[in-house]
Each structure stands twice: as C-alpha cells, then as structure tokens.
Write a protein that holds these residues in place. Sequence first.
Motif, PDB file in Angstrom:
ATOM      1  N   TYR A  73     -21.804  13.717 -17.672  1.00  0.00           N
ATOM      2  CA  TYR A  73     -20.847  13.696 -16.565  1.00  0.00           C
ATOM      3  C   TYR A  73     -19.918  14.908 -16.602  1.00  0.00           C
ATOM      4  N   THR A  74     -19.782  15.514 -15.455  1.00  0.00           N
ATOM      5  CA  THR A  74     -18.793  16.579 -15.284  1.00  0.00           C
ATOM      6  C   THR A  74     -17.730  16.170 -14.269  1.00  0.00           C
ATOM      7  N   ASP A  75     -17.910  14.996 -13.691  1.00  0.00           N
ATOM      8  CA  ASP A  75     -17.001  14.530 -12.655  1.00  0.00           C
ATOM      9  C   ASP A  75     -16.563  13.100 -12.972  1.00  0.00           C
ATOM     10  N   ASP A  76     -15.251  12.875 -13.066  1.00  0.00           N
ATOM     11  CA  ASP A  76     -14.734  11.548 -13.404  1.00  0.00           C
ATOM     12  C   ASP A  76     -15.111  10.509 -12.359  1.00  0.00           C
ATOM     13  N   ASP A  77     -15.119  10.896 -11.096  1.00  0.00           N
ATOM     14  CA  ASP A  77     -15.449   9.938 -10.039  1.00  0.00           C
ATOM     15  C   ASP A  77     -16.895   9.467 -10.144  1.00  0.00           C
ATOM     16  N   GLU A  78     -17.802  10.374 -10.500  1.00  0.00           N
ATOM     17  CA  GLU A  78     -19.201   9.987 -10.678  1.00  0.00           C
ATOM     18  C   GLU A  78     -19.336   9.001 -11.846  1.00  0.00           C
ATOM     19  N   PHE A  79     -18.610   9.275 -12.918  1.00  0.00           N
ATOM     20  CA  PHE A  79     -18.626   8.384 -14.077  1.00  0.00           C
ATOM     21  C   PHE A  79     -18.113   7.001 -13.699  1.00  0.00           C
ATOM     22  N   ARG A  80     -16.986   6.949 -13.023  1.00  0.00           N
ATOM     23  CA  ARG A  80     -16.426   5.646 -12.638  1.00  0.00           C
ATOM     24  C   ARG A  80     -17.352   4.920 -11.669  1.00  0.00           C
ATOM     25  N   ALA A  81     -18.007   5.654 -10.789  1.00  0.00           N
ATOM     26  CA  ALA A  81     -18.941   5.022  -9.855  1.00  0.00           C
ATOM     27  C   ALA A  81     -20.100   4.377 -10.603  1.00  0.00           C
ATOM     28  N   ASP A  82     -20.587   5.028 -11.663  1.00  0.00           N
ATOM     29  CA  ASP A  82     -21.659   4.440 -12.462  1.00  0.00           C
ATOM     30  C   ASP A  82     -21.167   3.218 -13.243  1.00  0.00           C
ATOM     31  N   VAL A  83     -19.929   3.277 -13.732  1.00  0.00           N
ATOM     32  CA  VAL A  83     -19.364   2.101 -14.415  1.00  0.00           C
ATOM     33  C   VAL A  83     -19.290   0.933 -13.444  1.00  0.00           C
ATOM     34  N   ALA A  84     -18.820   1.193 -12.227  1.00  0.00           N
ATOM     35  CA  ALA A  84     -18.712   0.124 -11.229  1.00  0.00           C
ATOM     36  C   ALA A  84     -20.081  -0.441 -10.881  1.00  0.00           C
ATOM     37  N   ALA A  85     -21.070   0.424 -10.706  1.00  0.00           N
ATOM     38  CA  ALA A  85     -22.422  -0.038 -10.367  1.00  0.00           C
ATOM     39  C   ALA A  85     -23.019  -0.857 -11.508  1.00  0.00           C
ATOM     40  N   THR A  86     -22.738  -0.460 -12.742  1.00  0.00           N
ATOM     41  CA  THR A  86     -23.237  -1.188 -13.911  1.00  0.00           C
ATOM     42  C   THR A  86     -22.623  -2.578 -13.970  1.00  0.00           C
ATOM     43  N   TYR A  87     -21.338  -2.653 -13.759  1.00  0.00           N
ATOM     44  CA  TYR A  87     -20.660  -3.956 -13.754  1.00  0.00           C
ATOM     45  C   TYR A  87     -21.133  -4.821 -12.588  1.00  0.00           C
ATOM     46  N   ALA A  88     -21.341  -4.214 -11.424  1.00  0.00           N
ATOM     47  CA  ALA A  88     -21.835  -4.983 -10.282  1.00  0.00           C
ATOM     48  C   ALA A  88     -23.200  -5.592 -10.597  1.00  0.00           C
ATOM     49  N   ALA A  89     -24.045  -4.819 -11.293  1.00  0.00           N
ATOM     50  CA  ALA A  89     -25.355  -5.347 -11.696  1.00  0.00           C
ATOM     51  C   ALA A  89     -25.192  -6.491 -12.695  1.00  0.00           C
ATOM     52  N   GLU A  90     -24.228  -6.381 -13.608  1.00  0.00           N
ATOM     53  CA  GLU A  90     -23.964  -7.449 -14.567  1.00  0.00           C
ATOM     54  C   GLU A  90     -23.498  -8.715 -13.849  1.00  0.00           C
ATOM     55  N   VAL A  91     -22.605  -8.567 -12.885  1.00  0.00           N
ATOM     56  CA  VAL A  91     -22.123  -9.717 -12.122  1.00  0.00           C
ATOM     57  C   VAL A  91     -23.291 -10.399 -11.414  1.00  0.00           C
ATOM     58  N   ALA A  92     -24.175  -9.612 -10.819  1.00  0.00           N
ATOM     59  CA  ALA A  92     -25.333 -10.174 -10.114  1.00  0.00           C
ATOM     60  C   ALA A  92     -26.260 -10.908 -11.076  1.00  0.00           C
ATOM     61  N   GLU A  93     -26.473 -10.346 -12.255  1.00  0.00           N
ATOM     62  CA  GLU A  93     -27.341 -10.980 -13.252  1.00  0.00           C
ATOM     63  C   GLU A  93     -26.726 -12.294 -13.742  1.00  0.00           C
ATOM     64  N   LEU A  94     -25.434 -12.295 -13.980  1.00  0.00           N
ATOM     65  CA  LEU A  94     -24.771 -13.517 -14.441  1.00  0.00           C
ATOM     66  C   LEU A  94     -24.809 -14.595 -13.363  1.00  0.00           C
ATOM     67  N   TYR A  95     -24.639 -14.190 -12.136  1.00  0.00           N
ATOM     68  CA  TYR A  95     -24.719 -15.163 -11.035  1.00  0.00           C
ATOM     69  C   TYR A  95     -26.110 -15.788 -10.991  1.00  0.00           C
ATOM     70  N   ALA A  96     -27.140 -14.966 -11.173  1.00  0.00           N
ATOM     71  CA  ALA A  96     -28.512 -15.472 -11.160  1.00  0.00           C
ATOM     72  C   ALA A  96     -28.750 -16.469 -12.290  1.00  0.00           C
ATOM     73  N   LEU A  97     -28.002 -16.318 -13.387  1.00  0.00           N
ATOM     74  CA  LEU A  97     -28.124 -17.251 -14.510  1.00  0.00           C
ATOM     75  C   LEU A  97     -27.341 -18.539 -14.272  1.00  0.00           C
ATOM     76  N   GLY A  98     -26.569 -18.578 -13.197  1.00  0.00           N
ATOM     77  CA  GLY A  98     -25.808 -19.779 -12.884  1.00  0.00           C
ATOM     78  C   GLY A  98     -24.315 -19.666 -13.121  1.00  0.00           C
ATOM     79  N   CYS A  99     -23.822 -18.495 -13.528  1.00  0.00           N
ATOM     80  CA  CYS A  99     -22.400 -18.328 -13.786  1.00  0.00           C
ATOM     81  C   CYS A  99     -21.637 -18.363 -12.467  1.00  0.00           C
ATOM     82  N   ARG A 100     -20.657 -19.269 -12.392  1.00  0.00           N
ATOM     83  CA  ARG A 100     -19.824 -19.374 -11.197  1.00  0.00           C
ATOM     84  C   ARG A 100     -18.351 -19.189 -11.513  1.00  0.00           C
ATOM     85  N   TYR A 101     -18.036 -18.897 -12.774  1.00  0.00           N
ATOM     86  CA  TYR A 101     -16.651 -18.666 -13.171  1.00  0.00           C
ATOM     87  C   TYR A 101     -16.641 -17.522 -14.181  1.00  0.00           C
TER      88      TYR A 101
END
Length: 371
Positions: free
Chosen positions: A160-188
Amino acid sequence: MARRVTPPFRADHVGSLLRPAALHAARADFAAGKITAGDLRAAEDRAIAEAVELQEGAGLQAATDGEFRREQWHSDFVYSLGGVERGALSPVAIPVYRKDGQLSWQPHATAITGKVHLAEPVFGEHFRFLARTVTTATPKLTIPSPSMVHFRADLSASPYTDDDEFRADVAATYAAEVAELYALGCRYLQLDDTLFAFLNDPAWRANAAASGSVDPDRQHETNVRVINDVLAGKPADMAVTVHMCRGNYQSAWFSSGGYDFVAEAVFGGLNVDGLFLEYDDERSGTFEPLRFVRDDQVVVLGLVTSKTPELEPKDTLKRRVEEAAKYVDIDRLCLSPQCGFASTVEGNALTIEQERAKLELVVQAAEEIWG
C-alpha cells in the motif's frame, strides 16, 4: 415496559469472562508441550459450556463464549486476517492505571505484509460451537472493531502506498467477515473499539499528535467512515453494536475522559443498532453527550464495573438510568457491566463467583427498572 426480544437486551454484557483455573492450567500445559491442541480444545469446550450455563443461569438473554479461546480481545482476530501479521514489540511501554498503582503494557505492532483480505471466516468455528451450546440465550460474538486494524498499522513492508486504499481493503475484509458470520447464523455481533474512547482523553490526544501516529482531531471521523462501509450491506435482522472502551487490562485502564470530544460525529454518525458505553465511574464524564445519539439506536449503559468485586447499590443504578433518560428515551436504554471481565487471558481482580454476582445484579436491576 416491553421486554426487548432483539439485541441489545435490557440486561446485557460486553463479552469476555474470567477463565476458570482448569482452563489456565490447560493453556500452561499446552505451552509446555504436555498436552495436544486437541486436548486444549476439549478443555476450552468444557469451560465454554460452563460459562454459557453461568450466563443463562444469571438470567441473561445473550451469551458469549467468554472469549475463552483467545489470548487477548483483539490480537487473535487481527492477526488471523490475510495480509496482517504480529509485528515487533513496541520499544516503549504504555502506562496503564488503576486505583492502587500503575502497570505497563507493551503492544505488538500490526504489520501489514500483503493486501488485507479474508482467507476464511475468523472465529467461525468459535461461533458454531457457541450456537450449539446455548439453550435459552442468543449467541453473541465479539470481534475487534476495524479501527484496531487500520489504527497505527505499519505499512512499511506492505503493497500500500495510499492510506485510503488500505482502509478500503480493511472495510471490504470486515464486510466479508460479517457476511460469513451471518451465513453461519450469527444475529448478534459486537465490534469492540478502544480508539473512540481514547480520543476523548486530552493527554492521549496530545501524545498521539506528538508521535505523528494519528490525526487526533479527525481520527474518530475516519473510524466512523470505515465502520459504516463495513456495515453498508448488513442484513436488517443482524444486530451490530459498538462497545467503546477506555482499556481493560487486569483491572486497569489506559485513558480517561467523557465522550464530549467524539460524541457528535460518533454517536450521531455510526450506522449501528446499539452503543455499549462505559459509565462506571467519574472517568466516564456526564450523560450530556448522549444528546447526540440517533433516535434509531439503543444505548447500553455500562454502569456496573467489571474491574472490582464490590456490588453497586441497585438504587444508585436506578438513579443513574433516570439521569441518562433525560437525553435518551428510557425505552432505548439498557444496562450492562462497563466492560468484559477478562479482556486478556489474565482477567480482572475478581473471582468467578463475584463475576456471577455482577451479572445477576445487572439482570435484577434491569427487571426492576424496565419490568
């Protein structure tokens, strides 16, 4: 007043619990090579089952796994993300305060060695076991906020040479984690965040400005944007809360100060279902910043301390809820301990029985306040 049937609940709690002696012994035996990873997992399973029984027995509507499979509340998750590794120990120890003295803590750097991504769901197996173990409670999973990944991350060996690109990847990674947890049945799901609270401390902001590690005047706004990007696609039936912590290490804390500095941007800007806020002593400031809380959010007041064993008088808890209700309708208020009981494996200076009494106090007080 109606009992809440969706999280957060009238009587709730932050997440981590004191590890029993048998689990401490198993971790030590594993580190010494005396038992296998499977033996340790079995010990964790037994301890988590007992912790769930404790929470349900106290009358809580949500139960966690106590974070029993972790060393620390955040590091086990953060270093499981693709492209993120545990870096070197900080050469400077951070002071940690408690009423009877001072400790110190040396954090590891968060080394970014590649593009941040989700290789596989983090804590997915942890949630599966918890969901199989609860009988009456909603299984609740806690993970560190994305702020804990992009705050002060070392990008020197990264692509990374750009902080915004790094943060965007962190956000996308977390969004994928949230989606995976939801698929496992996590509601809280709860995002644990120390930075929002730390930024309220003038001394902490001054040190951060001197080190050049963050922009102390704008960092909270950046953190709000990243969290909102994470949750942009969150399903409506998944409750996500943010817990704001001033530090919780062996009954000690890292910062002090009310929420005044960040309240307007954070309370008014976070697109979450609820806020867990520490309000257990004078270090937390007044309830006035609650005037910025959005009308569609629930506030969980952390009025019961998890740092010491003394039980708060129920009348005191009731009066403080009444004070907070001047700024947030009492129907959107709930009660909890101010933090977990063991953010790190060592835990706070209480016994498990004293921990149980704290949780039972939260339940009893909530029943008397809200019915």
